[in-house]
Structures are given as C-alpha cells and as structure tokens.
Design a protein around this motif. Structure first.
Motif: not given
Length: 635
Positions: A610-627
């Motif tokens: 769920r986090i990856l599907l809906e918050l993936g872009p935010a995770l990529a931006r805040l953590a500088r990652v390709r999840p």
C-alpha cells in the motif's frame, strides 16, 4: 476611592494610629511593611558582652547588634533554664551607660542561642518588643531616622549606627567587658527598594487591623469561591493569612496618596474626605474654628493597589462598569506579590463589595537569568524587553515567555531561547509564503468536502484535529507552555517537515484534481494554524491572515471535527515516516552521498504494498530512492 476606603476603615475601627515596632529604612527614611523587607544571609559576628551584676559578678550576653544595647531595659532568661534561675529578680548594670536592668523570665528566650541570656531592647527588636509590652518595660529608641545614634546613645550620639558599633566594641574591650567575638552567619532584613539594611524601630504610624479582614478572605478560598493555580499556592495563602500581623500603611515619602487625617492644636485626630469636612469635625469637637495640620505621611502604594479591581470601575459610585465587570474571572500574577497584592485585593473586595474580586488566580513563575539568578540591577543581569523586541520582534519574545512559563517557582530566560523562537517565526513565515504562492491559482468556491483524499491529507487533517483538542485542553487548564510546545512540534515537525514535502508531489504533478485537493488542504491548514497560534503570536498570524482574507483576532478559535480523525491514516503515515528515517539513517551510516539515488527493496506484506502504490512517489522524493516491492512481499 482611596480616601473613601481609608475613611470608612478608620470609622469602622479597622485603621488606627499607634506606636509600634516597625521596619525602618535609614536610607529611604520611611517605614516598610513586613512584605517590603527581604532577608539575606550575611556574614556577621556574635559579640559576647559581660553585664556587671549589682552585688558583684557578671552575666554574659551574646548579640549580633551591640549598638542596640544602648536601648536595653532588661535582661531575660528562660524560666526553665536551670543555669540562670538564680538570677531572676536580680539587677544587672548596662555597660557604658550604667542603666539598671531587671533580670526577668521570658519563655521566648532560646537557651541554645548564645549564652542563653537575652538582652531586651523593646524599641529595636520584635521579640523584645512583645516581651516589653507584656512585662511593662520601657522602650528606649536610640536611632534617628537616618540611622545615626540619637541623644539616648550617650557618648555615641551623632555616630552612624555601624561606626557606633565599632566605637562601642572598642570601649567594651578597653573596660574588659568584651569576652569574645565569634563569626556568625545569619539572615538580615534589607529594604526591597534600595537594599539598605533595615532597622526595627519604635515609631508612631498608621495601621490596618487585618485579622477581621483576613478571616473572610480565608473563608472564600476554603469554600472554593477563589481557586489558585497551581493548587500548592493555596497553602501559602492560608499560612500567611492565618499568621497575619497588622499592616503598617503609612510611609514617609514625597510621593503618594496623602493620608486624609488632620490634627488639632492638642493633637486630636480628624479623619475626613477633605479639609472642609475635617474643619467641620474639628468645629464640633472644639466648639470653634481652630488651625488644623494635615498628616504629612502618604499611604503604602499597596493600599491603593488593593482597591484596584473595583476602583478602576468607578467605585465608590455605582457605575455600569462596576456592575458589569466586578467580579472578574481570572487574575494572572507572580507569586512574589501574592501577599502584597492578591490577598489584599481579596480582603478589600470582600469588605467593600461583599464579593470576591476574581474567581481564579493563575500564579506565574518568576523570570530569572539562564543561571537561575533573580534579575537585578546590582547583578547587571536585567534585560530590557524593548531591546529584545527591537532585535527579535514582539512575537518572538512573547512565544519565548509563554514557552518557559511552566508551573515552577522560576523560569530561566536566555537569548538562545529567543533565537529559537525567532527561527520558529521564520519557519512559519516561509511555510505561509510557500502555501500562498502555491495556491494562487486556486479557484474561488472550491470546497474540501467530498473530494478524495490522499493518505497524507487524511493524516494531516487527523493530526490537526488532535492538536486542536490538545491545545484547547491546555489553554483551558492554563498550561500555556504545553500549548505552545504542542503547536511548535505540529507546525515544524509535522506540517513543515512532512506534509509540505509530501504535498509537493501533487503540487508539481500533472493531475489537476489531485493538485486542487492538496491546495485546499494547505489553505485549510494555514487558516487553522494562524488561529491556533494567534494568542501566542498575534502579529505574524494577523499579517498572514490578511493574505487569506481573515481578521484573525475576530475569528473563532478552532474546534475539532471528530469525523476527520483517522487512526488508519496515522498508522500508515507513521510506518512511512519510519521507513524514510531508516533509509536516511542507513545512508548516513554507510557514508553514501545524500544526493545519490539508491534502489530500495521493501518487504512487509500488504501495508508495504500500500505504501509503495500510494506513497511511492513521495518515498522516492523524500528518501532519494527507487523503491520496489520484494518478490512475494505482498502475499
């Protein structure tokens, strides 16, 4: 109002003029109330002096103030002290002056202090005065108003009190009557205004008879009609009023409310509202017109201050303001004037209006410097608030004072705290500028209700409701420092550090409806934040509010919407935040370039998916990652 109160109290027998032992400041040359005397520890001496006995021999007395022995009228011993029982009824001779001193019994004498023999100087010591009153001993004043020895001091007349002490000690030493001098640390009263060492001195002054006024003031607190916050100050209030002494209200100063009393040729006193009334009273007394002289003393400033809750409303007139605003709800003040002002306002309010002046008293801590020392000119640690306002702004100073105002006796102030408050204001301003800039194109008339929320929207709106409830609760309980702390952490730690960053994905994205939702949430947040912060930061919030078309000072304080509380969203965002923190910590631990994009494999089942599907872009931006999700992680 002041004259009316004085005249009424005098005619009711609650104000009187009499000779009494008072606190006297030789520098200010005025009487002081007990509350205007501050006791400080000083390094002094204990002088052991031999008093010759009639019939031969001597008895040794220990004193910290040998110059006052010039006013001795007796010696006293405790009747239970077997060492000196044989001396009772005998007579001692006062060194230097030769005055005969009866040796009397007094239970006030502490057998453990000094030699167990007390010299009795009724005109210059409170305990001695009480003993002298009870036993009918004469009281001999040896001090002038300026602290010099008067004519009763014999060869020491005209000397300053401390110079007289030195001269007397030398005389005693020369006559073989000084047994020894022992260093002795003790508390000595000092004038609150000028820090001069105070002298107990017999003087004719005006007094308020306080017992009849104190009893009702005790009763209303016992009955819960007045509540002290924090509660512990109730006991302090009780202790003082229970042991209250008559209040010396006359002062020998140039400025103040002059005492409305006039004296006839034979010293008869006429207390009146004005000279015309005094002359009428004197005419009735003498049967003719006589020359009158008004008392030159002025009233203790706290006498008029005690009338403040109703005098400012027009009392003794029955004004609309008085009927509307007396009593008031809340008094906020420091503990250092609990007795000077608060207790006396209660006494006077009950006496003259029959009702308490306020229902709650919030006692604030005393502001001290960063080392915990009281601010004073002598220490050089006084801070001018106008300078702080000039350098940091009124809001920064206000927030700092609120933030440190806990429930202790003191609150430490430092410029570093002020710097932190200024940084917080800068953060608020930058947050507001970001929101206003990124919502300029928001069409009017759009509503937040009915729109699909992202996880971060649900989370921040839920957190906003929780903070509103928390802050309102703190304010209602007068926990202003906790309210300020709660808002500080919400604005900086949740809105700025997380939500603004999460919202940027949609603000800068191509989905217009998602952008509109983020904009509406941001505007909702900003409008609530400026209203929540307004009591603590009135200037910056009013300025920001003007850009939102709000007059913040006239807006209703926020109330929470229970329908927006969302435990599920808070749990999801908590997991998301923890993941971002873990990535950042790992990057730092491995010494990886903060700007380098890393590949992140996430495990954790359905919640991770769920986090990856809906918050993936935010995770990529805040953590500088390709999840990406680990194979089988969602199973």
């Amino acid at each position: 109002a002041v004259r009316t109160a004085f005249v009424r109290l005098y005619r009711e027998g609650l104000i009187y003029r009499g000779e009494y032992l008072i606190n006297w400041c030789p520098r200010c040359e005025t009487a002081l109330s007990d509350l205007e005397v501050e006791h400080e520890e000083i390094q002094g001496n204990l002088y052991f002096v031999r008093y010759p006995l009639e019939g031969g021999g001597y008895v040794t007395v220990a004193t910290t103030r040998p110059e006052t022995m010039l006013g001795d009228t007796a010696l006293a011993v405790n009747p239970k002290d077997e060492r000196y029982r044989h001396l009772l009824g005998r007579t001692a001779i006062l060194p230097v002056l030769g005055r005969r001193l009866p040796i009397v019994a007094a239970e006030e004498v502490d057998p453990e202090f000094g030699t167990g023999v007390l010299k009795i100087t009724p005109a210059h010591d409170p305990v001695d005065f009480q003993i002298g009153q009870r036993l009918g001993l004469p009281a001999i004043n040896v001090l002038n108003g300026d602290g010099t020895i008067n004519e009763n001091g014999g060869p020491f007349a005209g000397m300053d009190r401390f110079r007289a002490r030195e001269a007397l000690v030398e005389r005693l030493r020369a006559e073989g009557l000084l047994e020894k001098i022992v260093p002795y640390r003790h508390a000595v009263g000092h004038c609150q205004r000028c820090r001069t060492m105070v002298e107990p001195r017999l003087s004719v002054q005006w007094f308020v008879r306080t017992k009849p006024l104190a009893e009702p003031a005790l009763r209303v607190v016992q009955e819960g009609k007045i509540r002290f916050i924090p509660e512990r100050w109730t006991k302090v209030y009780f202790d003082w009023l229970t042991n209250i002494r008559d209040w010396c209200i006359s002062r020998q100063l140039w400025w103040g409310h002059r005492i409305p009393a006039w004296y006839g040729p034979d010293g008869a006193i006429f207390v009146a509202m004005d000279e015309e009334e005094a002359r009428a009273l004197a005419r009735a007394h003498y049967g003719k017109d006589v020359e009158l002289r008004q008392d030159e003393d002025v009233l203790d400033t706290w006498f008029s201050s005690a009338l403040w809750p109703f005098s400012v409303m027009g009392w003794p007139e029955e004004t609309l303001d008085l009927r509307t605003f007396y009593p008031t709800d809340l008094l906020i003040t420091g503990f250092d004037i609990l007795f000077f002002w608060v207790a006396r306002m209660v006494m006077m309010g009950l006496h003259f209006l029959g009702e308490v002046p306020f229902r709650e008293v919030l006692i604030t801590p005393l502001i001290v410097d960063e080392r915990g020392q009281k601010m004073s000119k002598t220490r050089g640690n006084v801070i001018d608030p106008m300078e702080l306002i000039q350098s940091h702004g009124a809001d920064a100073l206000r927030f700092t004072m609120v933030h440190i105002s806990g429930k202790g006796r003191s609150a430490r102030f430092s410029r570093s705290l002020l710097d932190e408050s200024r940084d917080f204001l800068n953060k608020i301003w930058n947050m507001a500028r970001f929101i206003l800039t990124n919502t300029e194109d928001l069409p009017e008339g759009l509503a937040l209700s009915g729109r699909p929320f992202a996880w971060e929207d649900r989370w921040i709106l839920s957190r906003l409701q929780a903070v509103i409830d928390e802050v309102r609760d703190y304010l209602e309980r007068y926990l202003f420092h906790l309210a300020a702390e709660s808002l500080y952490h919400f604005v900086w730690g949740e809105v700025c550090d997380w939500y603004l960053e999460l919202a940027k994905v949609r603000l800068y994205g191509e989905d217009l409806e998602a952008r509109r939702t983020a904009q509406l949430v941001l505007r909702t947040l900003l409008a609530a934040i400026v209203r929540l912060l307004h009591p603590v930061l009135p200037y910056i919030t009013e300025e920001i509010g003007s850009y939102l078309g709000m007059e913040v000072s006239r807006s209703a304080y926020p109330k929470s919407d229970p329908s927006l509380r969302d435990p599920e969203a808070e749990a999801v965002l908590s997991a998301f935040q923890e993941l971002v923190r873990e990535v950042r910590a790992l990057r730092a631990e491995l010494g990886l370039d903060p700007g380098r994009e890393l590949q992140l494999v996430v495990t954790g089942g359905a919640q991770a998916e769920r986090i990856l599907l809906e918050l993936g872009p935010a995770l990529a931006r805040l953590a500088r990652v390709r999840p990406r999700l680990a194979l089988g992680a969602a199973a």
